[in-house]
Each structure stands twice: as C-alpha cells, then as structure tokens.
Design a protein around this motif. Sequence first.
Motif, PDB file in Angstrom:
ATOM      1  N   GLY A 152      40.838  48.335  56.878  1.00 42.40           N
ATOM      2  CA  GLY A 152      40.602  47.775  55.555  1.00 42.40           C
ATOM      3  C   GLY A 152      41.711  48.001  54.553  1.00 42.40           C
ATOM      4  O   GLY A 152      41.602  47.566  53.403  1.00 42.40           O
ATOM      5  N   TRP A 153      42.809  48.646  54.958  1.00 45.56           N
ATOM      6  CA  TRP A 153      43.941  48.917  54.067  1.00 45.56           C
ATOM      7  C   TRP A 153      45.131  48.061  54.465  1.00 45.56           C
ATOM      8  O   TRP A 153      45.394  47.847  55.654  1.00 45.56           O
ATOM      9  CB  TRP A 153      44.347  50.398  54.127  1.00 45.56           C
ATOM     10  N   LEU A 154      45.866  47.602  53.473  1.00 49.72           N
ATOM     11  CA  LEU A 154      47.112  46.882  53.715  1.00 49.72           C
ATOM     12  C   LEU A 154      48.213  47.899  53.998  1.00 49.72           C
ATOM     13  O   LEU A 154      48.452  48.809  53.201  1.00 49.72           O
ATOM     14  CB  LEU A 154      47.488  46.029  52.505  1.00 49.72           C
ATOM     15  N   PRO A 224      47.196  61.979  40.687  1.00 51.06           N
ATOM     16  CA  PRO A 224      45.845  62.234  40.166  1.00 51.06           C
ATOM     17  C   PRO A 224      45.541  61.320  38.980  1.00 51.06           C
ATOM     18  O   PRO A 224      46.309  61.244  38.029  1.00 51.06           O
ATOM     19  CB  PRO A 224      45.918  63.704  39.722  1.00 51.06           C
ATOM     20  N   GLY A 225      44.461  60.569  39.089  1.00 49.26           N
ATOM     21  CA  GLY A 225      44.125  59.606  38.047  1.00 49.26           C
ATOM     22  C   GLY A 225      44.547  58.189  38.379  1.00 49.26           C
ATOM     23  O   GLY A 225      44.192  57.253  37.657  1.00 49.26           O
ATOM     24  N   ALA A 226      45.307  58.024  39.460  1.00 49.94           N
ATOM     25  CA  ALA A 226      45.713  56.690  39.933  1.00 49.94           C
ATOM     26  C   ALA A 226      45.600  56.699  41.447  1.00 49.94           C
ATOM     27  O   ALA A 226      46.551  57.034  42.156  1.00 49.94           O
ATOM     28  CB  ALA A 226      47.136  56.359  39.491  1.00 49.94           C
ATOM     29  N   LEU A 227      44.408  56.357  41.933  1.00 48.31           N
ATOM     30  CA  LEU A 227      44.086  56.504  43.344  1.00 48.31           C
ATOM     31  C   LEU A 227      43.907  55.141  44.003  1.00 48.31           C
ATOM     32  O   LEU A 227      43.275  54.248  43.424  1.00 48.31           O
ATOM     33  CB  LEU A 227      42.800  57.322  43.508  1.00 48.31           C
ATOM     34  N   PRO A 228      44.419  54.952  45.212  1.00 48.77           N
ATOM     35  CA  PRO A 228      44.215  53.692  45.934  1.00 48.77           C
ATOM     36  C   PRO A 228      42.728  53.405  46.124  1.00 48.77           C
ATOM     37  O   PRO A 228      41.937  54.304  46.415  1.00 48.77           O
ATOM     38  CB  PRO A 228      44.901  53.944  47.282  1.00 48.77           C
ATOM     39  N   LYS A 230      40.637  52.443  43.832  1.00 50.35           N
ATOM     40  CA  LYS A 230      39.843  52.675  42.623  1.00 50.35           C
ATOM     41  C   LYS A 230      40.122  51.652  41.531  1.00 50.35           C
ATOM     42  O   LYS A 230      39.737  51.843  40.383  1.00 50.35           O
ATOM     43  CB  LYS A 230      40.088  54.092  42.087  1.00 50.35           C
ATOM     44  N   GLY A 231      40.781  50.576  41.885  1.00 50.93           N
ATOM     45  CA  GLY A 231      41.079  49.536  40.915  1.00 50.93           C
ATOM     46  C   GLY A 231      42.542  49.520  40.524  1.00 50.93           C
ATOM     47  O   GLY A 231      43.263  50.511  40.710  1.00 50.93           O
ATOM     48  N   PRO A 232      43.036  48.374  39.997  1.00 47.58           N
ATOM     49  CA  PRO A 232      44.429  48.290  39.553  1.00 47.58           C
ATOM     50  C   PRO A 232      44.711  49.271  38.422  1.00 47.58           C
ATOM     51  O   PRO A 232      43.811  49.677  37.690  1.00 47.58           O
ATOM     52  CB  PRO A 232      44.565  46.838  39.076  1.00 47.58           C
ATOM     53  N   VAL A 233      45.987  49.640  38.307  1.00 48.99           N
ATOM     54  CA  VAL A 233      46.405  50.640  37.317  1.00 48.99           C
ATOM     55  C   VAL A 233      47.186  49.971  36.197  1.00 48.99           C
ATOM     56  O   VAL A 233      48.169  49.263  36.451  1.00 48.99           O
ATOM     57  CB  VAL A 233      47.281  51.726  37.972  1.00 48.99           C
ATOM     58  N   ILE A 234      46.737  50.173  34.968  1.00 46.16           N
ATOM     59  CA  ILE A 234      47.546  49.823  33.799  1.00 46.16           C
ATOM     60  C   ILE A 234      48.525  50.973  33.598  1.00 46.16           C
ATOM     61  O   ILE A 234      48.130  52.087  33.255  1.00 46.16           O
ATOM     62  CB  ILE A 234      46.687  49.607  32.551  1.00 46.16           C
ATOM     63  N   ARG A 235      49.787  50.702  33.844  1.00 48.18           N
ATOM     64  CA  ARG A 235      50.800  51.755  33.775  1.00 48.18           C
ATOM     65  C   ARG A 235      51.237  51.934  32.325  1.00 48.18           C
ATOM     66  O   ARG A 235      51.878  51.053  31.747  1.00 48.18           O
ATOM     67  CB  ARG A 235      51.989  51.392  34.671  1.00 48.18           C
ATOM     68  N   LEU A 236      50.896  53.072  31.759  1.00 51.45           N
ATOM     69  CA  LEU A 236      51.197  53.338  30.354  1.00 51.45           C
ATOM     70  C   LEU A 236      52.659  53.681  30.121  1.00 51.45           C
ATOM     71  O   LEU A 236      53.145  53.616  28.989  1.00 51.45           O
ATOM     72  CB  LEU A 236      50.314  54.477  29.842  1.00 51.45           C
ATOM     73  N   GLY A 237      53.336  54.049  31.177  1.00 49.40           N
ATOM     74  CA  GLY A 237      54.744  54.410  31.092  1.00 49.40           C
ATOM     75  C   GLY A 237      55.212  54.878  32.450  1.00 49.40           C
ATOM     76  O   GLY A 237      54.435  54.930  33.412  1.00 49.40           O
ATOM     77  N   ASP A 238      56.498  55.218  32.545  1.00 55.07           N
ATOM     78  CA  ASP A 238      57.026  55.765  33.790  1.00 55.07           C
ATOM     79  C   ASP A 238      57.738  57.073  33.511  1.00 55.07           C
ATOM     80  O   ASP A 238      57.532  57.686  32.455  1.00 55.07           O
ATOM     81  CB  ASP A 238      57.929  54.755  34.495  1.00 55.07           C
ATOM     82  N   ARG A 260      35.369  45.396  35.714  1.00 54.03           N
ATOM     83  CA  ARG A 260      35.568  45.975  37.027  1.00 54.03           C
ATOM     84  C   ARG A 260      36.394  47.237  36.878  1.00 54.03           C
ATOM     85  O   ARG A 260      37.017  47.458  35.821  1.00 54.03           O
ATOM     86  CB  ARG A 260      36.273  44.984  37.968  1.00 54.03           C
ATOM     87  N   PRO A 261      36.412  48.110  37.883  1.00 50.62           N
ATOM     88  CA  PRO A 261      37.151  49.373  37.737  1.00 50.62           C
ATOM     89  C   PRO A 261      38.637  49.159  37.458  1.00 50.62           C
ATOM     90  O   PRO A 261      39.296  48.380  38.141  1.00 50.62           O
ATOM     91  CB  PRO A 261      36.939  50.058  39.093  1.00 50.62           C
ATOM     92  N   ILE A 262      39.122  49.825  36.446  1.00 54.44           N
ATOM     93  CA  ILE A 262      40.535  49.797  36.070  1.00 54.44           C
ATOM     94  C   ILE A 262      40.981  51.237  35.834  1.00 54.44           C
ATOM     95  O   ILE A 262      40.243  52.046  35.265  1.00 54.44           O
ATOM     96  CB  ILE A 262      40.764  48.972  34.785  1.00 54.44           C
ATOM     97  N   GLN A 263      42.184  51.564  36.247  1.00 54.43           N
ATOM     98  CA  GLN A 263      42.739  52.889  35.997  1.00 54.43           C
ATOM     99  C   GLN A 263      43.862  52.774  34.972  1.00 54.43           C
ATOM    100  O   GLN A 263      44.561  51.768  34.915  1.00 54.43           O
ATOM    101  CB  GLN A 263      43.263  53.493  37.301  1.00 54.43           C
ATOM    102  N   ARG A 264      44.039  53.828  34.179  1.00 48.26           N
ATOM    103  CA  ARG A 264      45.096  53.866  33.158  1.00 48.26           C
ATOM    104  C   ARG A 264      45.831  55.181  33.311  1.00 48.26           C
ATOM    105  O   ARG A 264      45.200  56.236  33.291  1.00 48.26           O
ATOM    106  CB  ARG A 264      44.537  53.769  31.738  1.00 48.26           C
ATOM    107  N   LEU A 265      47.152  55.133  33.457  1.00 51.64           N
ATOM    108  CA  LEU A 265      47.897  56.377  33.640  1.00 51.64           C
ATOM    109  C   LEU A 265      49.381  56.129  33.402  1.00 51.64           C
ATOM    110  O   LEU A 265      49.891  55.032  33.677  1.00 51.64           O
ATOM    111  CB  LEU A 265      47.700  56.923  35.058  1.00 51.64           C
TER     112      LEU A 265
END
Length: 282
Positions: A152-154, A224-228, A230-238, A260-265
């Motif tokens: 089930g994983w790409l 941590p806080g951005a897990l495969p 668990k939904g797409p991640v809004i990247r707050l910065g790099d 739907r589930p979204i992550q922010r980090l």
Amino acid sequence: MTDALEIFRALTAVPTAPYYEQAVTRRALAWIGANLKSARVARRRGGLIVRYEGTHGQPALALAAHLDHPAFHLSKVTARGASAELLGGLPPHLLDGTAVEAFAPLPTSNEPLARGVVNKRGERYEVRWTQPPRAKPAFATLALPPCAIQDGWLVSRSIDDLLGCAVSLATLRRAAELKLKTNLTVLLHRAEEVGFMGALDLIAEGTVSKDDTVLAIESSRELPGALPGKGPVIRLGDKACLFDPNATALLDDAAAALKRPIQRLRLTGGTCEATAYLAFGY
C-alpha cells in the motif's frame, strides 16, 4: 492521486540525476504534449514552464518542483570500478556498501549499463562493479525500484521530486479539464539538489512574475509531527527560513475546507526551492 500516479510512472520510466535531467524532461514533454493541449510550454536552461491561462491579466499560482534526484557523478571509469561524486542530499553514513546502478548520460530505459557497490573513500566515493559496464556510464543511482506499490506504499528511488512534478502536472490537467477561471503555472526545475540552479536561472530570467505566488511541491524526510500516511504537510519553513505567512494562511484555509487530515510543520531536514524564491522577493 490516480492521475498523479499515472504521470509518476511515466516520469520514472528513466533515471534522473543533477545535470542529467534530459531523459526525464523528454518524458515530461511527451506527457504534456499528449495530455495538456491547451497549455503553453516553454523550455529554458533552468527547466520547463507549463502555463494554463483561465483568465486574462491576473496573477498565477506557480507550482514548483524539480526533475533531478540525488545521485553519483562518475569519473575514471574502468572495467573494475569508477570514482564517484555525490551530488545531492543522501545521508553519507548510510551509503557505504550500498548497491548502485549506473546509466548513460541520456538513458532510454531503467536498464542499467552496470551495477556495483559504492564505498566511501575520504570525502569521495568509489564504485566497485559487480556487473561491469557495457558502455561508459555517466551517473549512478541507488539500486531501488523506479516505481512500485508495496504493502500500500509508493516506493521509488526518485520520489524527491518526480512525485512533486507529477502532482503539479496532475493539478494543471485538472484545472484545464474544469476550465477554471484562474491562472496556473507549473515550474519543473533542473539541478535543485546542487543549489537550486534551475530555479535561480528562471528567477534571473524573470520567467515568473513577482505578482505570482510560488508554491513548492516537495518531498522531505519524516520528522516528528510530519508522518507518512497522516495527510499532506503544509511546510511552514525549511532549514533556512520560515515561509511567507500570507501564502501559508491561504493553504490553511484550503486545508480547512477539505475536512481531511492535514499536518503543519517546519521541516528542517533540508532546504527547498521556496527558499530561493523567497530570497528574491516572491
């Protein structure tokens, strides 16, 4: 995701590396020509610019992704091995003894010219062939599947960032199919892994208007806080900087509407092309 996976399979039909993106660029152009009849395409030294214009004289949302992936450039190639220079962000402590596959400068398939094992030698690497080259190779990639679904994983050697390219093109095709009253641009850069060279080239040319909003579609390692899964991640910065708060707020609003589930980090595993555009006033 089905559309993006179809495009991703097309792009991963050949390997890619920094400065050796010609083969995947041809694949991208072939797909665009067959599926985006209404789009305008421009080819520049820094990469491809694909534009959908659904309204006249208005700013565009520009989706930025890159056509390269970390790889080894090969030199001093012999029947026994080669010297190798790592270009891009692969973790060095995991590479010693890793299997690699070597390819021509302009490969036409995923069939390698040679196979080998890479070993670290000071600041550089050496490749020892386990299958000697049929012809002189130019670069080598990790010996991972080009594109596969496992449990089930790409799984792919070049998710960063051919998947971003695929997602961006799928989004543009959807906008064209729906005849949305908006302007959407896809920027497919070269040589991101060696300092955003393609993006900087397009910036220097003034290819993208300062009125446009640039959104990087990237892949980054798990934190941590951005897990495969668990939904797409809004990247707050790099690692280098925080991103534009107005653009982030627009993404937050869009995420809330999706329900739907979204992550922010802030993903500090590396830097991405958003940093390059931000530094030049985008």
